[in-house]
Design a protein around this motif. Structure first.
Motif: not given
Ligand code: CMP
Length: 141
Positions: A21, A24-25, A28-29, A88, A101-102
């Protein structure tokens, strides 16, 4: 500018089974993973990585935590990658991190805060070479 930054998925996030996960962030960014490894840091390796914090009161807890389980270490590459990664991640203290945010989504405490990211161009350069030889980095062909 095109930059590289060092990112670490810390033991708390590995234990929570959210490696994918978090990666993936980054993707995606628009950040690319150009090197990665999973490892269990020795005390020596963790202390050397965080040497700038050696005199801080939280140093021992930080090293204890970072050696408590495996981590995933990676190099992220992209436009303004250092700031993009920090945006992020959110604030160091997850209680202060912005929603989405993460750290707001995955972190527990200022020690167990899910991820590390280089905070400047100089630290990115040092931190990337602390973990990766040049020939272990695989930029886009
Ligand atoms: P990181 O970005 O990995 O860099 C140093 C780490 O020390 C930080 O994330 C936190 O997890 C941890 N830490 C613990 N207490 C503090 C504090 N008071 N200020 C900054 N970092 C702290």
């Amino acid at each position: 500018a095109l930059e590289r930054t060092l990112s670490i998925i810390k033991p708390d996030a590995v234990a929570k089974n959210v490696i994918g996960e978090i990666e993936s962030r980054f993707e995606k960014a628009g950040l690319r993973i150009v090197a990665m490894k999973m490892m269990h840091l020795s005390r020596e390796k963790a202390e050397g990585f965080y040497a700038e914090h050696k005199e801080r009161p939280f140093f021992k807890d930080l090293v204890d935590f970072m050696t408590s389980g495996p981590v995933v270490v990676q190099v992220l590459e992209g436009e303004d990658a250092i700031k993009a990664n920090r945006d992020l991640m959110g604030a160091t203290n997850p209680q202060e991190a912005e929603a989405g945010t993460i750290r707001a989504d995955f972190a527990q405490s200022i020690d167990a805060n899910a991820v590390h990211g280089s905070d400047s161009a100089a630290s990115a350069e040092r931190e990337v070479s602390y973990f990766f030889a040049d020939d272990e980095i695989c930029p886009r062909a």
